[in-house]
Design a protein around this motif. Structure first.
Motif, PDB file in Angstrom:
ATOM      1  N   GLN A   1       0.811  -1.264  -0.032  1.00  8.78           N
ATOM      2  CA  GLN A   1       0.137  -0.034   0.162  1.00  8.78           C
ATOM      3  C   GLN A   1       0.661   1.300  -0.068  1.00  8.78           C
ATOM      4  N   VAL A   2       1.820   1.277   0.915  1.00  9.87           N
ATOM      5  CA  VAL A   2       2.717   2.345   0.943  1.00  9.87           C
ATOM      6  C   VAL A   2       3.634   2.485  -0.430  1.00  9.87           C
ATOM      7  N   SER A   3       4.076   1.384  -1.017  1.00  6.17           N
ATOM      8  CA  SER A   3       4.528   1.584  -2.474  1.00  6.17           C
ATOM      9  C   SER A   3       3.786   1.918  -3.555  1.00  6.17           C
ATOM     10  N   GLY A   4       2.744   1.671  -3.499  1.00  6.49           N
ATOM     11  CA  GLY A   4       1.465   1.885  -4.342  1.00  6.49           C
ATOM     12  C   GLY A   4       1.198   3.409  -4.317  1.00  6.49           C
ATOM     13  N   GLN A   5       1.239   4.014  -3.081  1.00  5.36           N
ATOM     14  CA  GLN A   5       0.957   5.340  -3.079  1.00  5.36           C
ATOM     15  C   GLN A   5       2.046   6.149  -3.672  1.00  5.36           C
ATOM     16  N   ALA A   6       3.266   5.753  -3.454  1.00  6.96           N
ATOM     17  CA  ALA A   6       4.302   6.430  -3.999  1.00  6.96           C
ATOM     18  C   ALA A   6       4.305   6.236  -5.785  1.00  6.96           C
TER      19      ALA A   6
END
Length: 148
Positions: free
Chosen positions: A54-59
């Motif tokens: 999720q964190v990587s997807g937001q970035a």
């Protein structure tokens, strides 16, 4: 008394069998617990991995990286399902071991009670014999003293 002595080795063996089955049950419980701990670790790792995704997807991430995340997530799902099946199988084995232990424990306790009853019966019979011998001795003594 003779029956009591003959039954003592049977009782001892039944106790040993019940103890052995109890130890097997305890080992099985430990193994199931260890596998359940592994499953909890897999769940925790899966949640951690989702959070990372999720964190990587937001970035922002590439399609290849998203496929990599998805592929690994599917592997985790398969590992979790496999672990659940393993635990379910082990729990069924554990229940069989528990039932075997219960039967042996009941048998041991039944033999204990039977041996206690046999011992009481033997004690009563011994007391009767002693009383009969005492009465016979007293009768002989009184009849012997009458001739003097």
């Amino acid at each position: 008394m003779n029956r009591v002595k003959r039954m003592q080795p049977v009782l001892r063996l039944a106790g040993l069998e019940a103890d052995k089955a109890g130890r097997a049950l305890a080992m099985m419980q430990q193994r199931v617990q260890a596998e359940e701990n592994k499953l909890s670790q897999l769940y925790a790792y899966q949640q951690e991995y989702r959070n990372q995704m999720q964190v990587s997807g937001q970035a922002g991430m590439t399609v290849d990286r998203l496929r990599l995340f998805d592929g690994f997530h599917q592997q985790l799902d398969r590992a979790i399902n496999h672990q659940r099946e393993l635990i379910e199988h082990m729990q069924k084995d554990q229940e069989r071991v528990r039932e075997h232990w219960r039967k042996l424990d009941i048998r041991h306790k039944s033999l204990e009670k039977m041996l206690e009853r046999l011992q009481r019966d033997a004690d009563v019979q011994t007391a009767r014999n002693e009383q009969r011998n005492h009465d016979e001795f007293a009768r002989r003594r009184s009849s012997d003293s009458g001739w003097s």
